[in-house]
Design an enzyme around this catalytic site. Structure first.
Site, short mmCIF file in Angstrom:
data_model
loop_
_atom_site.label_atom_id
_atom_site.label_comp_id
_atom_site.label_asym_id
_atom_site.label_seq_id
_atom_site.Cartn_x
_atom_site.Cartn_y
_atom_site.Cartn_z
N LYS A 45 -49.03 -10.45 -69.61
CA LYS A 45 -48.97 -8.99 -69.59
C LYS A 45 -50.04 -8.42 -70.52
O LYS A 45 -50.41 -9.08 -71.49
CB LYS A 45 -47.59 -8.52 -70.03
CG LYS A 45 -46.42 -9.14 -69.28
CD LYS A 45 -46.29 -8.62 -67.87
CE LYS A 45 -45.05 -9.22 -67.19
NZ LYS A 45 -44.87 -8.70 -65.82
N HIS A 79 -44.46 -16.60 -55.41
CA HIS A 79 -43.86 -15.34 -55.85
C HIS A 79 -43.31 -14.61 -54.63
O HIS A 79 -43.90 -14.69 -53.54
CB HIS A 79 -44.88 -14.46 -56.57
CG HIS A 79 -44.24 -13.35 -57.35
ND1 HIS A 79 -43.75 -12.21 -56.75
CD2 HIS A 79 -43.97 -13.23 -58.67
CE1 HIS A 79 -43.23 -11.42 -57.68
NE2 HIS A 79 -43.34 -12.02 -58.85
#
EC number: 4.1.1.39
Length: 473
Positions: A175, A294
């Site tokens: 992140k 994902h």
């Protein structure tokens, strides 16, 4: 009209519209071992009988159309049609039913999830006779499973490649997910891996944007992997997202990852599509790459209780199409996942044989005939206080992925990774000693934090963080 046509019409063909249930509702049908079986949650429009609604689903997802056609006489509908063989009301729901449909295997192309879904969850979901329709589960026959490669490697081969046994694997999503330069991104990867994580991860929407092109990211991440491996003596990996706008570009990125010598790549299998995913899975097996999956976009499909498709079906489809990891919710974090239902599809991902269990949402017994298993990935709003619950719920064959729970540590990325690794090792040791993680989890973490200042700092930061909302399903 020719005499030949007149004769045909007089003996067989009758134009017009007839009820679907006359042809496609067959409650006496005995299912075959080779049939694909589906359980649909059906909400008919007012005035439509449940048998007609179930038959309409069977028809529109197999051989039927809205009217009788001449060419029905040129084939054997009894051989190829889908059959609604059972209807049962849903307890506690008004005008809602589970319709069981059997499809002959010959309706589907071998080794193609794309073709299977095009039929079973295709146009029928827009059918006007239905207010809503949801595919709850599929039984894939063993004869059809054997036409798929499945996961590139599977759980045991992955553990052997990584030389890591007896505990869950630890990961972290880098992140902020967008905006970092490739060099700064690689630095974060290095710090997390050096601190004790097994994997770091590209976020699902990191592809090749102007601020960080894919080739630059791959190079800096590879450098981070090799540097952290040299320092820790452990095998490390970073999920390099190979998802791209075309299959050719996707494979080009996977080829470059293989040339760099990294162990794993990643794909967004729903936005990328099953055809692309299966192609990438085949490449990964042939070239020794692990494949992380994902599930971005899954909630568009599976979140509504009455319409769409349950994630357990998407999980089964992924095991067929191919992937070594897939995100599967957490039960305890910010992303939705009710415990028994989640564990139901986790078993469908990992185990070779799963018995029917309606309490966990499993409508059919599923035999995977030794198709490799998939590691479930728990991620989304989890931190060190969740470690005991995650270790107990998911067991050893899982990946526990802490994004903010690593990078949000007050001392930085590497201490955040240390905190997670210490917490995991403490939980695994406590479990192996026979302690009850569910009851003693907080105490186990507090004891470990006495010997790890990094863990103590993490415990202080996240002691009040909770995500408590009612589950959708």
């Amino acid at each position: 009209m020719s005499p030949q046509t007149e004769t045909k019409a007089s003996v067989g063909f009758k134009a017009g519209v007839k009820d679907y249930k006359l042809t496609y509702y067959t409650p006496d049908y005995e299912t075959k071992d080779t049939d694909i079986l589906a359980a649909f949650r059906v909400t008919p429009q007012p005035g439509v009988p449940p048998e007609e609604a179930g038959a309409a689903v069977a028809a529109e997802s197999s051989t039927g159309t809205w009217t009788t056609v001449w060419t029905d006489g040129l084939t054997s509908l009894d051989r190829y049609k889908g059959r609604c063989y059972g209807i049962e009301p849903v307890a506690g729901e008004e005008n809602q039913y589970i319709a069981y449909v059997a499809y002959p295997l010959d309706l589907f192309e071998e080794g193609s999830v794309t073709n299977m879904f095009t039929s079973i969850v295709g146009n029928v979901f827009g059918f006007k006779a239905l207010r809503a329709l949801r595919l709850e589960d599929l039984r894939i026959p063993t004869s059809y499973i054997k036409t798929f490669q499945g996961p590139p490697h599977g759980i045991q081969v992955e553990r052997d490649k990584l030389n890591k046994y007896g505990r869950p694997l630890l990961g972290c999503t880098i992140k902020p997910k967008l905006g970092l330069s490739a060099k700064n991104y690689g630095r974060a990867v290095y710090e997390c891996l050096r601190g004790g994580l097994d994997f770091t991860k590209d976020d699902e929407n990191v592809n090749s944007q102007p601020f960080m092109r894919w080739r630059d990211r791959f190079l800096f991440c590879a450098e981070a992997i090799f540097k952290s491996q040299a320092e820790t003596g452990e095998i490390k990996g970073h999920y390099l997202n190979a998802t791209a706008g075309t299959c050719e570009e996707m494979i080009k990125r996977a080829v470059f990852a293989r040339e760099l010598g990294v162990p794993i790549v990643m794909h967004d299998y729903l936005t990328g599509g099953f055809t692309a995913n299966t192609s990438l899975a085949h490449y990964c097996r042939d070239n020794g790459l692990l494949l992380h999956i994902h599930r971005a976009m899954h909630a568009v499909i599976d979140r509504q209780k009455n319409h769409g498709m349950h994630f357990r079906v998407l999980a089964k489809a992924l095991r067929l199409s191919g992937g070594d990891h897939i995100h599967a919710g957490t039960v305890v974090g910010k992303l939705e996942g009710e415990r028994e239902i989640t564990l139901g599809f986790v078993d469908l991902l990992r185990d070779d044989y799963v018995e029917k269990d309606r309490s966990r949402g499993i409508y059919f017994t599923q035999d995977w005939v030794s198709l490799p298993g998939v590691l479930p990935v728990a991620s989304g709003g989890i931190h060190v206080w969740h470690m005991p619950a995650l270790t107990e719920i998911f067991g050893d064959d899982s990946v526990l992925q802490f994004g903010g729970g690593t990078l949000g540590h007050p001392w930085g990325n590497a201490p955040g990774a240390v905190a997670n690794r210490v917490a995991l090792e403490a939980c695994v040791q406590a479990r192996n000693e026979g302690r009850d993680l569910a009851r003693e989890g907080n105490e186990i973490i507090r004891e470990a934090s006495k010997w790890s200042p990094e863990l103590a700092a993490a415990c202080e930061v996240w002691k009040e963080i909770k995500f408590e909302f009612p589950a959708m399903d």
